[in-house]
Design a protein around this motif. Structure first.
Motif, PDB file in Angstrom:
ATOM      1  N   GLU A 121     -11.551   2.123   3.584  1.00 54.82           N
ATOM      2  CA  GLU A 121     -11.173   0.779   3.995  1.00 54.82           C
ATOM      3  C   GLU A 121     -12.399  -0.123   3.924  1.00 54.82           C
ATOM      4  OE1 GLU A 121      -9.486   1.110   7.862  1.00 54.82           O
ATOM      5  OE2 GLU A 121      -7.496   1.641   7.105  1.00 54.82           O
ATOM      6  N   ASN A 153      -9.062  -3.614   5.453  1.00 51.07           N
ATOM      7  CA  ASN A 153      -8.064  -3.507   4.400  1.00 51.07           C
ATOM      8  C   ASN A 153      -8.365  -2.292   3.541  1.00 51.07           C
ATOM      9  OD1 ASN A 153      -6.441  -6.080   4.642  1.00 51.07           O
ATOM     10  ND2 ASN A 153      -8.522  -6.897   4.591  1.00 51.07           N
ATOM     11  N   PRO A 154      -7.351  -1.494   3.275  1.00 45.52           N
ATOM     12  CA  PRO A 154      -7.602  -0.280   2.492  1.00 45.52           C
ATOM     13  C   PRO A 154      -7.798  -0.597   1.019  1.00 45.52           C
ATOM     14  CG  PRO A 154      -5.266  -0.494   3.006  1.00 45.52           C
ATOM     15  CD  PRO A 154      -5.951  -1.610   3.720  1.00 45.52           C
ATOM     16  N   SER A 169       0.854  -1.188   0.000  1.00 45.56           N
ATOM     17  CA  SER A 169       0.000   0.000   0.000  1.00 45.56           C
ATOM     18  C   SER A 169       0.887   1.235   0.000  1.00 45.56           C
ATOM     19  CB  SER A 169      -0.936   0.014   1.214  1.00 45.56           C
ATOM     20  OG  SER A 169      -0.189   0.030   2.419  1.00 45.56           O
TER      21      SER A 169
END
Length: 997
Positions: free
Chosen positions: A652, A660-661, A555
């Motif tokens: 998210e 989880n983004p 990320s």
């Protein structure tokens, strides 16, 4: 005949009398032709005399052949023989004494200290270098009244915080502005990555090489800093760098320093072994973090008497620092230059903790024709820091400082290859050395160009352009750790910061009769841009390969921030007869971070001083006296960019127990932030009143300066103020806070002894500040550590419960009861003081500096963990006890016995709050300057040897940690006064050699 003799006698007597006293008159002026009023004129060795009038004239009787003595404050005393000639015209010369000391003030303008209408304090280069500190901020600790310096940690490259006259902004920046040769510079705390190593980073003033500094002048009050606009509202630290010397051949100076230091450790018990309830746990198949086991002197392990280990000694090392500096300066009739290079290598107490800094500095000044002169300078620094996590985190000190003394940490790995550890949920400190690291590399440039055009003797036009540019690369590596269930991560961060500052000023100085006026008009343009990019790799799949590509989940984030300001300013200083001084300043600022309708705001100051000794006869006791008053109203745009708007943030998605983004399936996702912007934000305002007295005694041998100030902020900017969730948001930013500070500052200095071969100079400073939060927001009385009606940054939490009679309340199990959310401490000290002494005997020099703080509570988290785990010095006594108090259930005296472990493991947060009072022998220095006659025939012009000790003695009677001055989580407002598993302070010795060619 008788009558003839009598007449002759009277005639001779009359003649003799006429020769004895004759009328003497004249005028006294200074070198500019202005009359000197109030000058004292008397016959030498006689007590009678007169003072000159407003026009400088005087008249008295004196005998032919006698001597007149003429003196006035600020002028050299003059003697004139009486010859009968009259009238006399006497010209007095200015006295080059301390009264005419010139200091650097706002915008780099130099003014005579006697003419200042506000409080400043100067620290010379020798005082700065004598501390042998790598961080410039730490060199100022204890030396300036009204200033508090707090170091975060003893780690190499750790940050420090500097606040002048107390905290005044609720959630904004409260630290002083740093200005180098007229250019504001960045002092943010960086070198940290969100989600990376806990603990303090580095404040960027650490990039400045102290070897290049000529002096530091601290502007304390709003009247002194108003010309710096909103950035100077918290006080200003003016740094003037060294210049070359005109008409001088090149002079080369080489300095080499080497220091060694040992840790100043918290107190702890070493009597009891690992375990609980008196039962031993071996840490192999029986694990616990507690030391409530049996006595070490009765314990046997594998049939052998147990060995008492010292965890700190097994892990920490001797800190070492080397620094070498080389400089060259010189010049001719039209130009001068100063060049410098230094290399600092600081090895911290924790293995692999280091801070290295290369510094290059160059300054060139030149006259261009008859009316122009210019200065070009460039400072460059390259730093590299490695450190481990600190604080209550996965760092090694969180284990080491409470580790049982019965545990042998070797070997590091068990037979199956996994790290050995005496408890669950923590990494082995020795394993962490090879598997966790935070690295920060910074390249910084500070270019400055100053051009002066002087078409006449009274007019100067100045243009100054400067920049502050740095590039920072941070990398945090954490290998997968089964012990604490972390999959491993690699975090990379790149910071680009550039700041440009431009000032255009026109200054004029004119004298008209007894009036002297300085006028300054100017314009300032400021721009600041920063970019922050983070790359995050979670779940490292190739151990030891610290690359983003090894992450199972990748990320990234990016932030860009641009801020611009424009200001117009003016200042007028009016001096009447060197007695009355009036100073007026005004500034009109515009800031891009504030509401469009309120982005421009005016403010200014008015100050005056009265030099009352101008009206007095010259005195050997009182050489100079001045009273001063000032009022200032300044603004501050104390928020980052974009708080007017509600930005979008990466969304998210929930997946089971985790989030989880985005992006998800190659699709980005964004939501509006939960903190709503406020398009009506305006500047916060600070109003300050200041009064002071300055006096010098015994021909300027003793100097006294005392100040009282009252400052109040209103319309204070508060970020993250909670709002109703019904709005669709959780918080916002508003103008509403009010905070007040009032205080006393005293500086007393002097040459106590001064002979041909021996001198003793001493300086004592004292500070007492009281502050209070007056308002947060209508209907809101608490926000974080701020509480209305209380000092700034108090501690609140659980404490023992008492009844109205002050008796401790006990439950039916014999344990003290608790009460929630009460005030348990105040981080603000009662007073601060510093005492500096310097003794000189021929070629020998001895100096020492004592730093004192009375009060100021510290939340000792090391002690909190230690009393729970049984390693605190307070837990040595393991006898059962009956806690004195009253049972809440029936009001009877408690008679229930409990174990020491039960008692200590039930202690509330208030048990960790300790009085941070200390007395420090901060530095002791012994030096020897080699005689020039000894150096004759050698290439050296000068040589000196210096031995310096730092923190040789710390007396903190109520604090069980190593050093109550530390603030482990950095320089932020809300983390002050928290001592939590940071690298200990060092007790160090430094050896220095200085050679001049």
């Amino acid at each position: 005949m008788y009558r003839l003799l009598l007449c002759s006698f009277f005639f001779c007597a009359t003649l003799a009398h006429g020769q004895d006293t004759v009328p003497v008159s004249g005028t006294i002026k200074d070198s500019t032709g202005q009359p000197v009023a109030g000058a004292s004129i008397h016959v030498k060795n006689k007590t009678n005399g007169v003072n000159s009038g407003e026009d400088g004239s005087f008249r008295l009787q004196a005998a032919n052949g006698s001597t007149l003595v003429i003196s006035a404050v600020g002028y050299a005393t003059q003697e004139v023989a009486v010859t009968g000639a009259t009238p006399l015209l006497l010209v007095l010369k200015r006295q080059a004494a301390q009264l005419e000391e010139v200091v650097v003030t706002a915008l780099g303008v130099k003014r005579a200290k006697r003419n200042l209408t506000y409080s400043t304090q100067e620290v010379k280069s020798d005082e700065i270098l004598a501390t042998k500190e790598a961080n410039l901020v730490n060199t100022l600790a204890g030396k300036v009244s009204g200033m508090q310096v707090t170091s975060s940690s003893g780690a190499a490259g750790a940050s420090s915080r500097v606040v002048i006259r107390g905290n005044i902004s609720a959630t904004g920046n409260n630290q002083a502005l740093f200005v180098v040769d007229g250019i504001p510079i960045n002092n943010d705390e960086t070198s940290n990555i969100g989600g990376g190593a806990a603990g303090a980073g580095s404040n960027r003033a650490i990039d400045i090489d102290p070897n290049t500094i000529d002096n530091v002048n601290v502007l304390k009050g709003a009247a002194a800093t108003a010309l710096y606009g909103s950035a100077g509202a918290n006080g200003v630290i003016l740094i003037t760098t060294k210049n070359g010397t005109a008409e001088k051949k090149p002079v080369i100076t080489f300095t080499s320093d080497y220091s060694v230091g040992k840790a100043i450790l918290p107190q702890r018990q070493r009597i009891w072994a690992q375990g609980t309830g008196g039962v031993f746990y071996n840490g192999e198949d029986q694990k616990t973090g507690q030391s409530w086991g049996p006595r070490m002197d009765t314990l046997k392990i594998n049939g052998q008497p147990a060995v008492t280990y010292h965890p700190e000694d097994l892990f920490l090392r001797t800190a070492k620092t080397t620094q070498n500096a080389l400089s060259v300066n010189g010049g001719n009739s039209n130009s001068s230059y100063f060049l410098s290079y230094s290399y600092l290598n600081q090895q911290g107490l924790q293995p692999k903790n280091e801070f290295k800094r290369h510094s290059i500095f160059a300054k060139y000044s030149a006259k261009i024709g008859k009316h122009f002169n210019s200065t070009f300078q460039l400072a460059y620094s390259n730093s590299n820091q490695n450190r481990l996590p600190e604080g209550a985190s996965n760092g090694p000190l969180f284990v080491i400082l409470v580790q049982p003394v019965s545990w042998n940490p070797y070997p590091v790995l068990a037979s199956n290859g996994t790290p050995r550890m005496y408890r669950l949920g923590r990494n082995s400190p020795l394993w962490s050395l090879d598997n966790i690291n935070n690295n920060s590399r910074v390249n910084r440039f500070l270019p400055v160009m100053t051009l002066n055009y002087t078409p006449t003797s009274w007019l100067t036009v100045t243009e100054r352009v400067g920049a502050d540019i740095f590039m920072e690369q941070d990398k945090y590596v954490e290998q997968a750790s089964p012990a604490i269930g972390l999959p491993g991560q690699v975090r990379d961060q790149t910071i680009l910061f550039r700041q440009f500052n431009h000032d255009f000023m026109v200054s004029a100085n004119k004298q008209a009769g007894r009036f002297n006026m300085d006028v300054l008009l100017g314009n300032n343009i400021y721009s600041s841009y920063s970019q922050n990019i983070q790359l995050i790799a979670n779940g490292v799949v190739i151990p030891g390969y610290n690359n983003q590509s090894t992450g199972a989940k990748l990320s990234s984030t990016e932030g860009n921030y641009l801020q611009r300001k424009v200001g117009f300013y003016a200042q007028a200083n009016i001096d009447y007869n060197r007695m009355f001084i009036l100073s007026l300043t005004g500034r009109y600022d515009g800031s891009s971070v504030l509401s469009k309708t309120k982005s421009f705001y005016p403010y200014g100051s008015a100050a005056g001083s009265f030099i009352f000794t101008q009206l007095m006869q010259p005195s050997r006791i009182l050489s100079f006296g001045k009273v001063r008053l000032s009022y200032a109203l300044v603004g501050n745009d104390g928020i980052p960019p974009y708080y007017l708007n509600t930005p979008f943030v990466r969304a998210e998605r929930a997946t089971g127990l985790s989030a989880n983004p985005f992006p998800y399936n190659d699709r980005p996702g964004f939501l509006q932030a939960t903190t709503v912007g406020n398009p009506n934000l305006q500047n916060e305002t600070l109003r300050e009143y200041e009064g002071g007295v300055e006096a010098r005694f015994f021909n300027n041998r003793i100097t006294f300066e005392g100040s009282y100030f009252y400052r109040k902020s209103f319309n204070g900017i508060i970020s993250d103020v909670p709002i109703s969730n019904a709005t669709g948001y959780s918080a916002t930013t508003i103008n509403s806070a009010e905070i007040e500070n009032r205080g006393i500052e005293i500086v007393l200095s002097g040459s106590a002894i001064k002979t041909k071969n021996f001198s003793w100079d001493a300086t004592l400073n004292f500070t007492r500040i009281r502050n209070k939060v007056l308002k947060i927001q209508d209907g809101v009385n608490e926000l974080g550590r701020l509480t209305v009606g209380q000092p700034y940054n108090i501690f609140k939490g659980q404490a023992d419960k008492y009844n109205a009679q002050g008796q401790l309340m006990i439950d039916d199990n014999g344990l003290p009861l608790r009460t929630d959310n009460v005030i348990i401490g105040d981080v603000n000290p009662d007073w601060l003081a510093g005492f500096n002494n310097n003794f000189q005997y021929k070629q020998f020099n001895l100096s020492f500096f004592v730093d004192m703080k009375k009060g100021g509570d510290v939340q000792n988290d090391v002690e909190g963990a230690a009393i729970f785990n049984g390693t605190s010095i307070h837990t040595v006594n393991r006898d059962n006890m009956v806690v004195q108090g009253i049972r809440e259930s029936d009001g009877q005296a408690n008679k229930t016995s409990i174990t020491a472990q039960q008692y200590w493991q039930s202690r509330p947060l208030s048990a960790t709050i300790q009085d941070g009072t200390f007395i420090k022998l901060r530095t002791v220095s012994i030096g020897y300057n080699v005689k020039s006659s000894v150096l004759a025939g050698t290439p050296f012009k000068g040589a000196s040897l210096i031995v310096t000790g730092r923190n040789l003695w710390i007396h903190s009677p109520n604090f069980t940690g190593g050093d109550p001055e530390a603030s482990s989580y950095g320089s932020g407002n809300s983390t002050q006064g928290v001592y939590a598993f940071s690298t200990p302070t060092t007790r160090a010795f430094n050896f220095s050699l200085k050679l001049t060619f």
